[in-house]
Motif scaffolding. Sequence first.
Motif, short mmCIF file in Angstrom:
data_model
loop_
_atom_site.label_atom_id
_atom_site.label_comp_id
_atom_site.label_asym_id
_atom_site.label_seq_id
_atom_site.Cartn_x
_atom_site.Cartn_y
_atom_site.Cartn_z
N ILE A 89 11.16 1.94 0.64
CA ILE A 89 9.90 1.63 1.31
C ILE A 89 10.01 0.28 2.02
O ILE A 89 9.58 0.13 3.17
N LYS A 90 10.59 -0.68 1.33
CA LYS A 90 10.79 -1.99 1.96
C LYS A 90 11.67 -1.86 3.20
O LYS A 90 11.43 -2.54 4.22
N THR A 91 12.67 -0.99 3.13
CA THR A 91 13.56 -0.79 4.28
C THR A 91 12.81 -0.25 5.49
O THR A 91 13.08 -0.64 6.63
N VAL A 92 11.83 0.63 5.26
CA VAL A 92 10.99 1.10 6.36
C VAL A 92 10.28 -0.09 7.01
O VAL A 92 10.16 -0.18 8.23
N GLY A 93 9.85 -1.04 6.17
CA GLY A 93 9.23 -2.25 6.68
C GLY A 93 10.19 -3.10 7.49
O GLY A 93 9.82 -3.65 8.54
N LEU A 94 11.44 -3.20 7.04
CA LEU A 94 12.45 -3.98 7.78
C LEU A 94 12.70 -3.38 9.16
O LEU A 94 12.82 -4.10 10.16
N LEU A 104 0.83 -1.21 0.00
CA LEU A 104 0.00 0.00 0.00
C LEU A 104 0.86 1.26 0.00
O LEU A 104 0.58 2.23 -0.71
N LEU A 105 1.95 1.23 0.77
CA LEU A 105 2.84 2.40 0.82
C LEU A 105 3.55 2.58 -0.52
O LEU A 105 3.76 3.71 -0.98
N LYS A 106 3.92 1.47 -1.17
CA LYS A 106 4.51 1.54 -2.50
C LYS A 106 3.51 2.10 -3.51
O LYS A 106 3.87 2.89 -4.39
#
Length: 397
Positions: A287-292, A269-271
């Motif tokens: 964005i994936k890094t924020v998830g990590l 969703l953020l992507k």
Amino acid sequence: MAATTQRNRKYNNMDGVLQTILKTHISLSDEEVKKSNAILHEILEQIINKIKEIDPMFAQIYSHFLYGGSFYDGLKIIHPDEYDIHILLNLPSKAQNKVIVSNVPGFVHVQFMYNLAEIFTGNLKGFEKLVSKNKFLESSKLRQWMEKLFQKALNSLPKNGSKYSIQTSHGTFGVSLKKTGPAFTMHIETNDFPIDVDLVPCFIMNDSQWPNKDFRLNPFPTSNPNFYIVPKQPKGMSVPNDHYWLVNLQVQERQLIRGCLHLKPAIKLLKKMKLYLKHDKIASYYIKTVGLWTVDEHQNDSTFYQSSLSYVFMTLLKKYHDYLSKKCIPYYWNKHYNLIKQVNPNAVDNIKNKIAKIIKEVEEKVDQDPFVIAKYLITEEEVIALRIRRLAIGGSS
């Protein structure tokens, strides 16, 4: 438990809207994915087999290819029309080498220990050409070598206009190569949509070579002991230096986010928001890094991922805003590497201000309007259609 229930409810009113957007505007068609993957797999197998015939050294050090990026992580959105393919190579076992953590966070050097011309004979003759006089593995030489091999393989195929023709069980497809920065891209023409494949050669490194200084330890040393190095130079260097290699830990990253229930949908969703708002300066990997980092923050909170999708998404969105406010999204494996260091500060501020506005609007209106977030993910016409659809099935209007 009471705290978990309360936070689940905070944005609960827009949960159904987010779930519907995921299903209708983000999720990939299983049929499209299956077909694209099958076409790509056959084309790559044919080209790589031709390269093995052309170059004995490649045949000797080639391991396999790996779907990288969003597809590998299950985070791809929209169409299966862009791929990252890692061409995984083994460093010759004869040549002892050491991984040296560089002065640029996130990057390493690889230096060999002995006279390579004396070691590399037979099928390995020529490997020394990928190494500098002071025995450092050189990134640009690997990229150039691989690009030439792929082009040679294509040159052996029949040509139709400007495209090379490759026959597969799904039909005949036109293929071409183009240069794209540190990678080179293979373009495939299909009847449905074109497919662009970034081809990235990588070397496989084992657990004994895991970089130490400032890097995280491997969280999965038994199940995933290896890592990769990618021939990519740091941005912003005044003088190019071919001794730099970016550490790639996508296998470990995939395992970190596995089983985190609503985290993957929240990242998607953020992507989608980034794509819709045209925040092109922010790469999907950021964005994936924020998830990590969210995984890291909640590693001792088993209830977090049981929270609603809307709560996990808003947690991610706020964390993203915090990083933008600091003008720093730290690389998960080495926090001293700022992924957005080279992004124009004014552009970062503009994105930060937009995200702040979205957060404020959601906080103020979500109780009355479950569609408050939708206009930042899909078009006005799509929002109207979504309202009608949810009204028809008994959801909030």
